[in-house]
Design an enzyme around this catalytic site. Structure first.
Site, PDB file in Angstrom:
ATOM      1  N   GLU A  21      71.439  39.798  57.843  1.00 34.24           N
ATOM      2  CA  GLU A  21      70.834  38.483  57.631  1.00 34.24           C
ATOM      3  C   GLU A  21      71.090  37.583  58.828  1.00 34.24           C
ATOM      4  O   GLU A  21      72.203  37.535  59.361  1.00 34.24           O
ATOM      5  CB  GLU A  21      71.408  37.835  56.373  1.00 34.24           C
ATOM      6  CG  GLU A  21      70.857  36.425  56.108  1.00 34.24           C
ATOM      7  CD  GLU A  21      71.386  35.836  54.822  1.00 34.24           C
ATOM      8  OE1 GLU A  21      71.081  36.410  53.761  1.00 34.24           O
ATOM      9  OE2 GLU A  21      72.119  34.839  54.879  1.00 34.24           O
ATOM     10  N   PHE A  23      70.008  33.511  60.569  1.00 32.96           N
ATOM     11  CA  PHE A  23      69.406  32.210  60.312  1.00 32.96           C
ATOM     12  C   PHE A  23      68.886  31.629  61.624  1.00 32.96           C
ATOM     13  O   PHE A  23      69.380  31.970  62.710  1.00 32.96           O
ATOM     14  CB  PHE A  23      70.380  31.243  59.635  1.00 32.96           C
ATOM     15  CG  PHE A  23      71.573  30.838  60.471  1.00 32.96           C
ATOM     16  CD1 PHE A  23      71.488  29.776  61.364  1.00 32.96           C
ATOM     17  CD2 PHE A  23      72.794  31.490  60.337  1.00 32.96           C
ATOM     18  CE1 PHE A  23      72.582  29.376  62.117  1.00 32.96           C
ATOM     19  CE2 PHE A  23      73.901  31.102  61.083  1.00 32.96           C
ATOM     20  CZ  PHE A  23      73.793  30.044  61.980  1.00 32.96           C
ATOM     21  N   PRO A  24      67.848  30.777  61.567  1.00 31.89           N
ATOM     22  CA  PRO A  24      67.297  30.210  62.800  1.00 31.89           C
ATOM     23  C   PRO A  24      68.298  29.269  63.462  1.00 31.89           C
ATOM     24  O   PRO A  24      68.768  28.327  62.826  1.00 31.89           O
ATOM     25  CB  PRO A  24      66.051  29.453  62.337  1.00 31.89           C
ATOM     26  CG  PRO A  24      66.242  29.233  60.867  1.00 31.89           C
ATOM     27  CD  PRO A  24      67.091  30.355  60.371  1.00 31.89           C
ATOM     28  N   THR A  53      66.781  33.540  56.854  1.00 34.94           N
ATOM     29  CA  THR A  53      66.987  32.481  55.863  1.00 34.94           C
ATOM     30  C   THR A  53      65.923  31.405  56.004  1.00 34.94           C
ATOM     31  O   THR A  53      65.294  31.248  57.048  1.00 34.94           O
ATOM     32  CB  THR A  53      68.378  31.834  55.986  1.00 34.94           C
ATOM     33  OG1 THR A  53      68.468  31.144  57.229  1.00 34.94           O
ATOM     34  CG2 THR A  53      69.462  32.888  55.902  1.00 34.94           C
ATOM     35  N   TRP A  54      65.747  30.658  54.936  1.00 29.62           N
ATOM     36  CA  TRP A  54      64.675  29.665  54.866  1.00 29.62           C
ATOM     37  C   TRP A  54      65.251  28.265  54.860  1.00 29.62           C
ATOM     38  O   TRP A  54      66.194  27.969  54.136  1.00 29.62           O
ATOM     39  CB  TRP A  54      63.867  29.884  53.584  1.00 29.62           C
ATOM     40  CG  TRP A  54      62.779  28.881  53.380  1.00 29.62           C
ATOM     41  CD1 TRP A  54      62.781  27.820  52.502  1.00 29.62           C
ATOM     42  CD2 TRP A  54      61.529  28.824  54.061  1.00 29.62           C
ATOM     43  NE1 TRP A  54      61.607  27.115  52.609  1.00 29.62           N
ATOM     44  CE2 TRP A  54      60.813  27.710  53.564  1.00 29.62           C
ATOM     45  CE3 TRP A  54      60.944  29.609  55.054  1.00 29.62           C
ATOM     46  CZ2 TRP A  54      59.550  27.358  54.019  1.00 29.62           C
ATOM     47  CZ3 TRP A  54      59.681  29.259  55.518  1.00 29.62           C
ATOM     48  CH2 TRP A  54      58.998  28.152  54.994  1.00 29.62           C
ATOM     49  N   HIS A  82      63.395  34.872  53.413  1.00 33.47           N
ATOM     50  CA  HIS A  82      63.879  34.094  52.272  1.00 33.47           C
ATOM     51  C   HIS A  82      62.880  32.972  51.997  1.00 33.47           C
ATOM     52  O   HIS A  82      62.312  32.398  52.932  1.00 33.47           O
ATOM     53  CB  HIS A  82      65.231  33.452  52.575  1.00 33.47           C
ATOM     54  CG  HIS A  82      66.344  34.431  52.737  1.00 33.47           C
ATOM     55  ND1 HIS A  82      67.656  34.097  52.476  1.00 33.47           N
ATOM     56  CD2 HIS A  82      66.368  35.718  53.141  1.00 33.47           C
ATOM     57  CE1 HIS A  82      68.431  35.139  52.715  1.00 33.47           C
ATOM     58  NE2 HIS A  82      67.665  36.128  53.135  1.00 33.47           N
ATOM     59  N   ASP A 114      68.208  24.446  45.971  1.00 27.59           N
ATOM     60  CA  ASP A 114      68.904  23.337  45.309  1.00 27.59           C
ATOM     61  C   ASP A 114      68.182  22.945  44.022  1.00 27.59           C
ATOM     62  O   ASP A 114      66.976  23.131  43.892  1.00 27.59           O
ATOM     63  CB  ASP A 114      68.971  22.126  46.232  1.00 27.59           C
ATOM     64  CG  ASP A 114      69.924  22.342  47.391  1.00 27.59           C
ATOM     65  OD1 ASP A 114      70.787  23.217  47.268  1.00 27.59           O
ATOM     66  OD2 ASP A 114      69.778  21.649  48.412  1.00 27.59           O
ATOM     67  N   ASP A 176      74.095  34.617  32.965  1.00 25.77           N
ATOM     68  CA  ASP A 176      73.035  34.882  33.932  1.00 25.77           C
ATOM     69  C   ASP A 176      72.075  35.983  33.504  1.00 25.77           C
ATOM     70  O   ASP A 176      70.907  35.985  33.914  1.00 25.77           O
ATOM     71  CB  ASP A 176      73.640  35.290  35.282  1.00 25.77           C
ATOM     72  CG  ASP A 176      74.291  34.131  36.006  1.00 25.77           C
ATOM     73  OD1 ASP A 176      74.279  33.015  35.469  1.00 25.77           O
ATOM     74  OD2 ASP A 176      74.828  34.353  37.107  1.00 25.77           O
ATOM     75  N   LYS A 183      63.562  37.628  35.670  1.00 23.92           N
ATOM     76  CA  LYS A 183      63.070  37.723  37.043  1.00 23.92           C
ATOM     77  C   LYS A 183      62.546  39.125  37.357  1.00 23.92           C
ATOM     78  O   LYS A 183      61.512  39.273  38.019  1.00 23.92           O
ATOM     79  CB  LYS A 183      64.173  37.334  38.032  1.00 23.92           C
ATOM     80  CG  LYS A 183      64.469  35.846  38.063  1.00 23.92           C
ATOM     81  CD  LYS A 183      65.335  35.447  39.243  1.00 23.92           C
ATOM     82  CE  LYS A 183      66.770  35.839  39.092  1.00 23.92           C
ATOM     83  NZ  LYS A 183      67.637  35.275  40.164  1.00 23.92           N
TER      84      LYS A 183
END
Length: 671
Positions: A21, A23-24, A53-54, A82, A114, A176, A183
């Site tokens: 993974e 991330f930018p 990642t987003w 993501h 979030d 959960d 999902k």
């Protein structure tokens, strides 16, 4: 074959795989350096796929797409994007999916993000209620409705349960499970877990899923998420934010070496490697896969992958310049063991399978000298070097050695191996927020209101910052934790600043040659000495900033300090304002260490690029805080206060160069 599930199905039986993974990065220099890192890691490690990642909205989302394009198109890496759906307008989700399709990205990790806020609700209209994004399952359904089976869709799971105080049941896998079943039934193709260190909890999690009465998990790929331990403070903070427990037996191992950054990383490789091997050796209906949260760093994950034999091989792995049969020559000393910045650990990959040429086969001859070191390595070689077999520089074995930090190329590749959050080097791909997910309060709306209430005046905001310094408030929007031991040494000075309405968000005391083993200020290898310049970063009202700026630029004070200042409108000032744009201003090392047998290490620097990147995020956090407060007179009053305050204040960072003067910065600011 770009779908993750198709690639897994094509693997030979019992063949393990892994994904990485990224991330930018927050700065253009970090992005440039990440490209070289991705190229190197894809060549030496060969992940089955990578994830990006987003960052919801604006430039952060654009950077996610740019990184996805780099991975998918330029580096030909199967890429999974993501995508968080809450706090995103429906048209933003549509644009992200269309952009992913245009790039050839066939894989989406559908995440909630979030908790949703009123700002991002689409309102009433055709399909409005039916397609509202509140949970990840809503995004899964939306993707399936609009794109059928074009995308391979993954979802997240929490081996220890998802912690959210808005759920009275609290954190538990049992709570959960119904949502995870929903999902998968909605169309999820695989599950990727949150990080964990409690292997017993993971075993229970997987056993529960595989045996679930619904049968939906029976053969579904379940990919455990692994977090390499990059530093002691980082893993403590990350596990706190993710609510992942660290078993006592693991914490004891880390506590025993917490004062030595190199040893923490080495022990971390052992710990994560042991977890991987435990899961790898457990029976599974699918090939065993592992997902590594790299944090854009390469050394620790490369060691773990090699240690656990997850790196796939090929018939061309160990190319040689001379194709004679193997001879029983010993490996060079540098390749008999691997090191993490000097700490030894056992190696597992065969660096050579055939006899190699020596350094003498370079395009030109080298002079063999008797000195222990060469002054011109391109044309000289020591007697020891002359007998060392040489490999082509682009072999996978050499590339892996570079990723693990070996030799001069390895030092250049892993120079940012010990990041220090947003005060690290802005050139690093790992620079910035440690989780890589952009601006966030890292808590639910209910938690935020419980902590900070409904402020109605600047005095109320001052009270929040003051309580945080005093220790009676556990978090403020810019810090999820209380003061550490080091910051406690300047607690009284920080209290005085906050009480006058100068709200501090970062600081450190001056330190002059304290031993690296010191329990408060120490860091790095043993038998070293560490130094610090005092600095403080604070939000200050614009009227007060004019007065402070005049003091900082006075003939008496200006030679002693460097400073940077920015506001929400993007206006920027600094003590380097007279410098040319090309120069980029000064670079201030505010933490450095001198250790035996090493160059000076400077893990913490403050400069224009890093300050500008952080200022954008810091004012973004004001916006996130304001959006906590929903409709209604009470909420709107607090939101208006936060927004007006953010528009008025300046973010200012002041560095005092007299690190031998313990009180120099504080006397200047408070005098």
């Amino acid at each position: 074959m770009e779908k993750i599930t198709a690639k897994i199905a094509a693997l030979p039986p019992s063949t393990p795989y892994f994904s990485l993974e990224f991330f930018p990065p927050k700065t253009p220099m970090g992005s440039s350096n990440l490209r070289a890192r991705l190229d190197r890691m894809s060549h030496s490690l060969r992940p089955l796929f990578v994830t990006v990642t987003w960052g919801a909205g604006g430039s952060t989302a654009d950077r996610s797409m740019e990184l996805a394009e780099l991975c998918q198109r330029e580096l030909s890496l199967t890429t999974c994007l993501h995508l968080t759906c809450t706090n995103m307008k429906r048209e933003m989700v549509d644009r992200a999916l269309e952009d992913a399709k245009a790039l050839g990205v066939r894989n989406i990790l559908a995440l909630r993000g979030d908790p949703p806020r009123e700002d991002y609700k689409d309102g009433e209209g055709e399909g409005g209620g039916e397609e509202e994004f509140e949970w990840a399952v809503d995004l899964v359904r939306y993707i399936r409705k609009g794109y059928g089976d074009y995308f391979c869709v993954g979802v997240a799971a929490y081996p220890e349960g998802h912690a959210d105080e808005s759920h009275p049941e609290g954190q538990s896998l049992e709570h959960d499970l119904p949502y995870l079943v929903e999902k998968v039934k909605a169309g999820a193709d695989f599950i990727m877990t949150q990080l964990f260190f409690d292997i017993e909890a993971y075993d229970r999690f997987e056993k529960t899923l595989r045996g679930h009465e619904s049968g939906v998990f029976k053969t579904l790929p379940i990919i455990p998420g692994m977090m390499p331990i990059q530093s002691y403070q980082m893993i403590r903070r990350t596990t706190k934010l993710s609510h992942a427990k660290i078993p006592k037996r693991i914490m004891d191992r880390l506590d025993a070496v917490k004062g030595d950054d190199e040893m923490v990383k080495k022990v971390g490789v052992d710990i994560v490697g042991e977890i991987v091997m435990h899961i790898k050796d457990s029976p599974s209906p699918q090939p065993r896969g592992f997902h590594f949260y790299t944090l854009n760093l390469e050394k620790a994950v490369s060691f773990i992958l090699e240690r656990t034999k997850l790196i796939p091989g090929s018939s061309t792995d160990f190319e040689s310049a001379i194709t004679e049969e193997p001879l029983p020559l010993p490996l060079p000393l540098s390749l008999q063991s691997l090191s993490i910045n000097g700490s030894q650990t056992n190696g597992s990959h065969p660096r050579r399978s055939r006899r190699q040429s020596s350094v003498g086969s370079d395009p030109h001859n080298r002079i063999i000298i008797t000195a222990p070191r060469t002054s011109n390595p391109s044309y000289e070689a020591t007697g020891l070097e002359a007998g060392v077999p040489a490999e082509p520089v682009n072999t996978r074995a050499n590339t892996l050695a570079i990723s693990e930090g070996e030799g001069s190329l390895g030092r250049e590749a892993t120079w940012d191996d010990f990041p220090n959050g947003r005060w690290g080097d802005a050139r690093s791909p790992a620079y910035g927020e440690i989780d890589g997910y952009g601006v966030s309060l890292h808590m639910s709306i209910n938690q935020a209101i419980k902590l900070w209430g409904y402020p109605t005046s600047r005095d109320d905001i001052t009270a929040l910052f003051t309580r945080h310094i005093e220790g009676s408030l556990s978090a403020i929007p810019w810090s999820e934790e209380g003061l550490n031991e080091e910051t406690h040494t300047i607690k009284s000075q920080l209290l005085k600043l906050n009480q006058k309405g100068w709200w501090t968000v970062a600081s450190q005391p001056a330190v002059n040659g304290v031993r690296s083993s010191d329990h408060v200020f120490g860091w790095g290898p043993k038998n070293g000495f560490v130094f610090q310049k005092a600095f403080v970063e604070l939000f200050i009202p614009s009227s007060d900033w004019k007065t402070l700026q005049a003091k900082l630029t006075s003939d008496e004070i200006s030679p002693l300090v460097s400073w940077y200042a920015s506001n929400a409108a993007g206006d920027y000032l600094s003590s380097d304002s007279g410098s040319s744009v090309e120069s980029g201003g000064s670079t201030n090392a505010v933490t450095w260490g001198a250790f035996p047998g090493k160059e000076i290490i400077t893990p913490t620097i403050i400069e224009e690029v890093s300050f500008r990147a952080w200022a954008e995020e810091a004012f973004g956090i004001w916006g996130e805080w304001g959006r906590v407060y929903g409709p209604g007179e009470k909420g709107m009053r607090s939101r208006k206060l936060v927004e007006q305050t953010a528009a008025d204040v300046w973010l200012v960072n002041v560095i005092h160069h007299g690190y031998v003067e313990k009180e120099g910065l504080w006397e200047m600011l408070l005098g």
